[in-house]
Design a protein around this motif. Structure first.
Motif, PDB file in Angstrom:
ATOM      1  N   THR A 106     -28.046  55.509  13.847  1.00 26.59           N
ATOM      2  CA  THR A 106     -29.463  56.376  12.867  1.00 26.59           C
ATOM      3  C   THR A 106     -30.498  55.288  11.747  1.00 26.59           C
ATOM      4  O   THR A 106     -29.380  54.349  12.313  1.00 26.59           O
ATOM      5  N   GLY A 107     -31.041  54.479  11.869  1.00 24.62           N
ATOM      6  CA  GLY A 107     -32.377  53.711  11.207  1.00 24.62           C
ATOM      7  C   GLY A 107     -33.081  54.105  11.042  1.00 24.62           C
ATOM      8  O   GLY A 107     -33.986  55.317  11.189  1.00 24.62           O
ATOM      9  N   ASN A 117     -31.544  51.159   6.508  1.00 28.35           N
ATOM     10  CA  ASN A 117     -30.592  52.148   6.449  1.00 28.35           C
ATOM     11  C   ASN A 117     -29.869  52.520   7.574  1.00 28.35           C
ATOM     12  O   ASN A 117     -30.294  53.789   7.239  1.00 28.35           O
ATOM     13  N   VAL A 118     -29.348  51.602   8.131  1.00 29.85           N
ATOM     14  CA  VAL A 118     -28.601  51.911   9.181  1.00 29.85           C
ATOM     15  C   VAL A 118     -27.262  52.567   8.979  1.00 29.85           C
ATOM     16  O   VAL A 118     -26.034  52.314   7.867  1.00 29.85           O
ATOM     17  N   PHE A 119     -26.995  53.606   9.662  1.00 29.30           N
ATOM     18  CA  PHE A 119     -25.505  54.632   9.602  1.00 29.30           C
ATOM     19  C   PHE A 119     -24.961  54.808  10.823  1.00 29.30           C
ATOM     20  O   PHE A 119     -25.360  55.121  11.983  1.00 29.30           O
ATOM     21  N   ASN A 153     -22.069  56.331  12.624  1.00 31.20           N
ATOM     22  CA  ASN A 153     -21.391  57.381  12.366  1.00 31.20           C
ATOM     23  C   ASN A 153     -20.178  57.280  13.414  1.00 31.20           C
ATOM     24  O   ASN A 153     -20.601  58.085  14.499  1.00 31.20           O
ATOM     25  N   PHE A 169     -17.114  56.509   8.654  1.00 37.20           N
ATOM     26  CA  PHE A 169     -19.277  55.661   8.963  1.00 37.20           C
ATOM     27  C   PHE A 169     -18.894  54.172   8.651  1.00 37.20           C
ATOM     28  O   PHE A 169     -18.812  53.344   7.624  1.00 37.20           O
ATOM     29  N   LYS A 217     -22.068  51.291   7.082  1.00 37.60           N
ATOM     30  CA  LYS A 217     -23.471  51.476   6.623  1.00 37.60           C
ATOM     31  C   LYS A 217     -24.321  50.264   6.375  1.00 37.60           C
ATOM     32  O   LYS A 217     -23.160  49.411   6.018  1.00 37.60           O
ATOM     33  N   ILE A 240     -22.583  45.688  12.383  1.00 38.64           N
ATOM     34  CA  ILE A 240     -23.728  46.082  11.129  1.00 38.64           C
ATOM     35  C   ILE A 240     -23.184  44.978  10.377  1.00 38.64           C
ATOM     36  O   ILE A 240     -22.188  44.677   9.847  1.00 38.64           O
ATOM     37  N   PRO A 290     -23.201  45.307   4.432  1.00 39.88           N
ATOM     38  CA  PRO A 290     -22.756  46.621   5.211  1.00 39.88           C
ATOM     39  C   PRO A 290     -20.956  46.535   4.228  1.00 39.88           C
ATOM     40  O   PRO A 290     -20.404  45.693   4.151  1.00 39.88           O
TER      41      PRO A 290
END
Length: 357
Positions: free
Chosen positions: A250-251, A268-270, A272, A279, A281, A296, A300
């Motif tokens: 997600t982002g 806001n990169v996530f 999972n 996970f 971030k 990432i 991060p």
């Protein structure tokens, strides 16, 4: 043809229109100088007081024209005072722009240049075919509309929807409500989608999911974005998620290429990974679906849940990738590597190194 035309000219002033028009026609006021619909050919012609309120009826290979468009049918009733016709049986409207509408019944108003086609309606032009039971069309705006359910097909996909407006000039389709785009390689399900048939691009302004038909668990979700079906590129703008290989990315803004499997996210990169209980971030992320790897960056950090604890990683960059298990070629092992200013924390230990794997 000459005799038919002369006979019509003699009785037309006595016509009693009394035509009951759909509200769709009344929405546009008539103009005094509107061009009249013209009768070109028919095999028979007659008037009966007890039929169609005494208005003239043309039968057999009937042809009417109006402003560059040609209407053909088995039977046509002319309401000359209203510049209005009703056509029945094998109805076909050939428009000057190349589009063709066929139906079992049709009404056309020469004043507003609007029409309604009913029963087994098909609209074709060089880009697609529209099929529905009732089609409203406006020759002035060059728009066709249906709200009774229908399909829109091109050479690659079929679109299913309850309601849609098609602009014949711009080739833009505006879907309202739930939409399904069925392609041999993917399936799009969503609401409020606009499709540009010239660029083959779909624009999303509501909850939408793109499924990979080879593996439906690999999918893309967004509430705002676009999908170029020629290049297979997806641009995601709001509340978006990329599901791939049992992972979720997600982002704030995201991109995915369905052919290469490359994707990226900004803000806001996530990432999972439920299978690994892990996970990551960060501010920027990249994934490679086919290699099952990711990078990432931008501050991060990663968290992996252990049986009785959790372990934290931080670095300039964090990479995850898969390798085959040497003991079992059918199994893959997941690896994580943090490098440049790498740090690892645990409840009972911590370490700093140039890189940590």
């Amino acid at each position: 043809l000459l005799i038919c035309a002369n006979s019509f000219a003699q009785i037309s002033p006595q016509n009693k229109s009394n035509v009951q028009k759909d509200p769709y026609f009344k929405a546009v006021p008539a103009t005094a100088d509107a061009e009249k619909v013209k009768h070109i050919h028919s095999e028979t012609f007659g008037v009966k007081k007890d039929e169609y309120d005494g208005n003239p009826v043309f039968k057999g290979n009937v042809v009417f024209t109006h402003k560059g468009s040609t209407l053909t049918a088995d039977e046509v009733v002319l309401y000359s005072d209203d510049n209005f016709v009703k056509a029945f049986g094998n109805v076909k409207l050939q428009n000057a722009d190349g589009s063709v509408i066929t139906a079992e019944e049709m009404e056309y108003d020469g004043n507003s240049e609007r029409g309604i086609a009913r029963k087994n309606v098909v609209l074709t032009d060089p880009k697609q075919t529209i099929k529905t039971e009732t089609l409203y069309y406006d020759r002035k705006t060059n728009e066709a509309y249906f709200n009774s359910g229908g399909t829109i097909s091109d050479r690659e996909s079929t679109m299913y929807t309850k309601s849609a407006t098609y602009n014949v000039s711009s080739k833009m389709i505006d879907f309202t409500g739930d939409v399904k785009i069925d392609n041999p390689k993917y399936l799009v399900e969503g609401s409020n989608i606009r499709q540009n048939q010239l660029t083959n691009t779909a624009y999303f302004s509501g909850p939408t999911t793109i499924y990979n038909k080879e593996n439906r668990s690999n999918r893309i979700y967004t509430e705002s974005g676009s999908f170029n079906q020629n290049s297979n590129e997806v641009f995601l703008e709001k509340n978006s998620r990329i599901f791939y290989n049992d992972k979720i990315l997600t982002g704030d803004k995201m991109y995915f290429h369905r052919t290469t499997g490359y994707g990226k996210a900004t803000g806001n990169v996530f990432l999972n990974d439920p299978n690994e209980k892990r996970f990551i971030k960060g501010g920027f992320g990249e994934i490679w679906e086919k290699k099952d790897s990711a990078v990432i960056s931008e501050k991060p950090y990663a968290v992996k849940a252990m049986s009785n604890d959790s372990i934290y990683f931080a670095a300039d960059k964090i990479i995850t990738y898969q390798k085959q298990d040497s003991a079992n070629p059918l199994k893959k092992i997941s690896f994580l590597r943090a490098f440049k200013k790498a740090r690892v924390f645990k409840s009972n230990a911590q370490a700093i190194a140039d890189s940590i794997s």
